[in-house]
Scaffold this motif. Structure first.
Motif, short mmCIF file in Angstrom:
data_model
loop_
_atom_site.label_atom_id
_atom_site.label_comp_id
_atom_site.label_asym_id
_atom_site.label_seq_id
_atom_site.Cartn_x
_atom_site.Cartn_y
_atom_site.Cartn_z
N GLY A 24 0.82 -1.21 0.00
CA GLY A 24 0.00 0.00 0.00
C GLY A 24 0.85 1.26 0.00
O GLY A 24 0.56 2.21 -0.74
N LEU A 25 1.90 1.27 0.81
CA LEU A 25 2.79 2.42 0.85
C LEU A 25 3.47 2.63 -0.50
O LEU A 25 3.58 3.77 -0.97
CB LEU A 25 3.84 2.23 1.95
N LEU A 26 3.92 1.54 -1.13
CA LEU A 26 4.56 1.68 -2.45
C LEU A 26 3.60 2.27 -3.46
O LEU A 26 3.97 3.14 -4.26
CB LEU A 26 5.07 0.33 -2.92
N SER A 27 2.36 1.80 -3.45
CA SER A 27 1.36 2.33 -4.37
C SER A 27 1.13 3.82 -4.12
O SER A 27 1.10 4.63 -5.06
CB SER A 27 0.05 1.55 -4.20
N LYS A 28 1.00 4.19 -2.84
CA LYS A 28 0.76 5.58 -2.50
C LYS A 28 1.97 6.45 -2.86
O LYS A 28 1.82 7.52 -3.46
CB LYS A 28 0.47 5.71 -1.00
N LEU A 161 -4.14 5.01 3.40
CA LEU A 161 -4.21 4.54 2.02
C LEU A 161 -5.53 4.91 1.38
O LEU A 161 -6.57 4.95 2.05
CB LEU A 161 -4.04 3.02 1.98
N GLU A 162 -5.49 5.13 0.08
CA GLU A 162 -6.71 5.32 -0.70
C GLU A 162 -7.23 3.95 -1.16
O GLU A 162 -6.52 2.94 -1.10
CB GLU A 162 -6.42 6.20 -1.92
N GLU A 163 -8.46 3.95 -1.64
CA GLU A 163 -9.06 2.72 -2.17
C GLU A 163 -8.17 2.12 -3.26
O GLU A 163 -8.00 0.90 -3.32
CB GLU A 163 -10.45 3.04 -2.73
N SER A 164 -7.59 2.97 -4.10
CA SER A 164 -6.76 2.48 -5.20
C SER A 164 -5.51 1.78 -4.68
O SER A 164 -5.04 0.79 -5.27
CB SER A 164 -6.37 3.62 -6.14
N GLU A 190 -6.86 -7.05 2.60
CA GLU A 190 -7.83 -5.96 2.72
C GLU A 190 -8.33 -5.85 4.15
O GLU A 190 -8.45 -4.74 4.70
CB GLU A 190 -9.01 -6.19 1.76
N ASN A 191 -8.62 -6.98 4.78
CA ASN A 191 -9.08 -6.96 6.17
C ASN A 191 -8.04 -6.34 7.09
O ASN A 191 -8.37 -5.58 8.01
CB ASN A 191 -9.41 -8.38 6.64
N GLN A 192 -6.78 -6.68 6.85
CA GLN A 192 -5.70 -6.11 7.67
C GLN A 192 -5.60 -4.61 7.48
O GLN A 192 -5.40 -3.85 8.45
CB GLN A 192 -4.37 -6.79 7.33
N MET A 193 -5.73 -4.14 6.24
CA MET A 193 -5.68 -2.70 5.99
C MET A 193 -6.87 -1.99 6.62
O MET A 193 -6.75 -0.86 7.10
CB MET A 193 -5.61 -2.44 4.48
N GLN A 194 -8.02 -2.65 6.64
CA GLN A 194 -9.18 -2.06 7.31
C GLN A 194 -8.96 -2.00 8.82
O GLN A 194 -9.31 -1.01 9.48
CB GLN A 194 -10.44 -2.88 7.00
N TYR A 195 -8.37 -3.07 9.37
CA TYR A 195 -8.09 -3.11 10.81
C TYR A 195 -7.11 -2.01 11.20
O TYR A 195 -7.34 -1.27 12.17
CB TYR A 195 -7.53 -4.48 11.18
N ARG A 196 -6.03 -1.87 10.45
CA ARG A 196 -5.06 -0.82 10.76
C ARG A 196 -5.68 0.56 10.53
O ARG A 196 -5.34 1.52 11.23
CB ARG A 196 -3.80 -1.00 9.92
N GLN A 199 -7.71 1.45 13.57
CA GLN A 199 -6.85 1.83 14.69
C GLN A 199 -6.36 3.28 14.58
O GLN A 199 -5.99 3.89 15.59
CB GLN A 199 -5.62 0.93 14.75
N SER A 200 -6.36 3.80 13.36
CA SER A 200 -5.72 5.09 13.13
C SER A 200 -6.65 6.15 12.57
O SER A 200 -6.20 7.21 12.13
CB SER A 200 -4.52 4.90 12.18
N GLY A 201 -7.95 5.87 12.53
CA GLY A 201 -8.91 6.88 12.11
C GLY A 201 -9.05 7.05 10.63
O GLY A 201 -9.34 8.14 10.14
N SER A 202 -8.85 5.97 9.87
CA SER A 202 -9.02 6.04 8.42
C SER A 202 -9.69 4.76 7.94
O SER A 202 -9.86 3.81 8.70
CB SER A 202 -7.67 6.22 7.72
N LYS A 203 -10.05 4.71 6.67
CA LYS A 203 -10.69 3.50 6.14
C LYS A 203 -9.67 2.40 5.92
O LYS A 203 -9.91 1.23 6.26
CB LYS A 203 -11.42 3.82 4.84
N TYR A 204 -8.51 2.76 5.35
CA TYR A 204 -7.45 1.78 5.09
C TYR A 204 -6.11 2.37 5.53
O TYR A 204 -5.86 3.57 5.38
CB TYR A 204 -7.35 1.44 3.60
N ALA A 205 -5.27 1.52 6.06
CA ALA A 205 -3.93 1.95 6.46
C ALA A 205 -2.99 0.75 6.53
O ALA A 205 -3.44 -0.41 6.57
CB ALA A 205 -3.95 2.66 7.81
#
Length: 216
Positions: A24-28, A161-164, A190-196, A199-205
């Motif tokens: 996700g970080l690489l994509s962003k 992270l964004e949806e993309s 995807e579940n892990q990104m939703q969980y993180r 934890q941090s106040g966003s949809k995905y991280a």
């Protein structure tokens, strides 16, 4: 900590670790104009039955392309089963890429897999501040970071992270057909990104540990 227009190097133990750990970080980062490279200094000793090493390297290139990163397979590869006694050599082999980078990303040193630990130790050696002060982030890898007797991975950095970005990470993982099993399927990621994210106040991280960071 900015990702925009930075030079980012990710050092991994195996093809797929870049996707699992920081896809996700690489994509962003690539969206924001960063130049991202993924360095592979090890070769898997025990191959998965359904794929050859050449297949894995092909999948590695496809996944990195999906994430907007440049894959770099070192000319001299160390077998992953002897990585833990080759830390100095690994550090030397990756040093030119570490020197180039603004931000270095690698495994968490308390992962279960011995090759993950070796990569973390090699990066630690290559970024000793008195010689080479670099920002260093450590990522988590599903079915390794979380499956020791004790899970010491306690993130102090979250990358929104964004949806993309989430979708790119899932698509990149789909290239690794020999590495998809419970705990690390695209849907699990995807579940892990939703969980993180929760934890941090966003949809995905994605979650990281900041190992080194310098305020100038």
């Amino acid at each position: 900590m900015e990702l925009k227009n930075k030079k980012i190097v990710v050092v991994i133990a195996h093809p797929d670790d870049e996707t699992l750990g920081c896809g996700g970080l690489l994509s962003k980062a690539s969206r924001l104009g960063a130049e991202c490279k993924v360095i592979l200094p090890l070769k898997r000793k025990n191959q998965r039955k359904i794929n050859s090493w050449e297949d894995e390297i092909n999948h590695f290139h496809l996944a990195c392309n999906q994430l907007g990163a440049t894959p770099i397979v070192l000319k001299e590869l160390i077998q992953d089963n002897v990585a833990s006694v080759s830390i100095q050599k690994i550090s030397t082999l990756i040093s030119e890429h570490i020197n180039w980078a603004d931000i270095v990303i690698c495994h968490w040193k308390n992962d279960v897999h011995h090759a993950h630990k070796a990569i973390a130790n090699a990066v630690e050696l290559a970024t000793r501040p008195f010689r080479n002060a670099k920002t260093v982030l450590c990522f988590e890898v599903a079915t390794s970071t979380d499956q020791g007797f004790e899970n010491s991975f306690s993130p102090n950095c979250f990358v929104y992270l964004e949806e993309s970005d989430m979708q790119n990470k899932k698509l990149a993982m789909e290239f690794y057909n020999s590495e998809i099993f419970p705990g690390r399927t695209p849907d699990d990621l995807e579940n892990q990104m939703q969980y993180r994210g929760s934890q941090s106040g966003s949809k995905y991280a994605e979650a990281y540990i900041i190992a080194r960071y310098f305020i100038k």
